[in-house]
Design an enzyme around this catalytic site. Sequence first.
Site, mmCIF file in Angstrom:
data_model
loop_
_atom_site.group_PDB
_atom_site.id
_atom_site.type_symbol
_atom_site.label_atom_id
_atom_site.label_comp_id
_atom_site.label_asym_id
_atom_site.label_seq_id
_atom_site.Cartn_x
_atom_site.Cartn_y
_atom_site.Cartn_z
ATOM 1 N N ASN A 10 -13.613 -77.627 -19.421
ATOM 2 C CA ASN A 10 -14.382 -78.017 -18.240
ATOM 3 C C ASN A 10 -15.578 -78.846 -18.696
ATOM 4 O O ASN A 10 -16.544 -78.319 -19.237
ATOM 5 C CB ASN A 10 -14.845 -76.756 -17.494
ATOM 6 N N LYS A 12 -17.667 -80.339 -16.910
ATOM 7 C CA LYS A 12 -18.783 -80.218 -15.964
ATOM 8 C C LYS A 12 -19.353 -81.614 -15.626
ATOM 9 O O LYS A 12 -18.607 -82.584 -15.607
ATOM 10 C CB LYS A 12 -19.846 -79.259 -16.496
ATOM 11 N N HIS A 96 -15.695 -72.046 -9.374
ATOM 12 C CA HIS A 96 -16.530 -71.886 -10.571
ATOM 13 C C HIS A 96 -17.873 -71.283 -10.173
ATOM 14 O O HIS A 96 -18.415 -71.599 -9.115
ATOM 15 C CB HIS A 96 -16.735 -73.234 -11.270
ATOM 16 N N GLU A 98 -20.809 -71.823 -11.003
ATOM 17 C CA GLU A 98 -21.888 -72.764 -10.705
ATOM 18 C C GLU A 98 -21.823 -73.214 -9.252
ATOM 19 O O GLU A 98 -22.853 -73.404 -8.597
ATOM 20 C CB GLU A 98 -21.819 -73.955 -11.663
ATOM 21 N N GLU A 166 -14.924 -65.434 -15.911
ATOM 22 C CA GLU A 166 -16.109 -66.003 -16.532
ATOM 23 C C GLU A 166 -17.335 -65.182 -16.151
ATOM 24 O O GLU A 166 -17.881 -65.353 -15.070
ATOM 25 C CB GLU A 166 -16.310 -67.448 -16.066
ATOM 26 N N GLY A 172 -22.815 -70.762 -20.861
ATOM 27 C CA GLY A 172 -23.860 -71.673 -21.322
ATOM 28 C C GLY A 172 -25.082 -70.993 -21.889
ATOM 29 O O GLY A 172 -26.067 -71.643 -22.210
ATOM 30 N N SER A 212 -19.208 -69.274 -23.071
ATOM 31 C CA SER A 212 -19.671 -69.544 -24.434
ATOM 32 C C SER A 212 -18.577 -69.370 -25.495
ATOM 33 O O SER A 212 -18.825 -68.880 -26.596
ATOM 34 C CB SER A 212 -20.900 -68.688 -24.762
#
Length: 254
Positions: A10, A12, A96, A98, A166, A172, A212
């Site tokens: 991904n 992003k 996702h 985010e 996730e 991250g 990560s």
Amino acid sequence: MARKFFVGGNWKCNGTAEEVKKIVNTLNEAQVPSQDVVEVVVSPPYVFLPLVKSTLRSDFHVAAQNCWVKKGGAFTGEVSAEMLVNLDIPWVILGHSERRALLNESNEFVGDKVAYALAQGLKVIACVGETLEQREAGSTMDVVAAQTKAIADRVSNWSNVVIAYEPVWAIGTGKVASPAQAQEVHDELRKWLAKNVSDDVAATTRIIYGGSVNGGNCKELGGQADVDGFLVGGASLKPEFIDIIKAAEVKKTA
């Protein structure tokens, strides 16, 4: 039936045309296990999808990072599932964390998106995962089950779905769920699918880990019985993504 290892990258909201060409070149030159060992999908930003699609090696596939919840029309700024199908983009990432956090996408909205994308013939990487507060409160499984239920309520055929677990606190941040933590949630998710969908769907649906993942931790994570691959963030922009793809080999020797 063994579940084929799956590695998604991904990208992003990153990249220039030049950078994207470099990443594609690196991927094209890489020696990786064959398609019968690992399925590789990369997900560039929308604007680079045609560039990547036209230049990427044929054994790797391309995913969009999102799509609209229904047919296109007067939805400025959105991209519909039909457009992705028209461009021959086979995969899409939906739900996702985010987007759930920053754009307030609810479980129900994500479930609707997954169902609509599948109905148009796309394959879906559906993301689930808990925040640090939720994990510390002991509600990880409740959260992940509710997110998965919103998909299960709307989807009957799971053959084109990959679930990406996730943990939000690991994305991250450099914090990684330990292999045991990842395995525990993947195992619980599989049990949930067996109980609430079917034994067959539980046995065949790939549940991949994201948060990560890097060249250093991928083999141990990938060696867990219920970890069927990865959704890789930052490391997918770097040459170490190749090492992560190669981690699929741990399943062959297991």
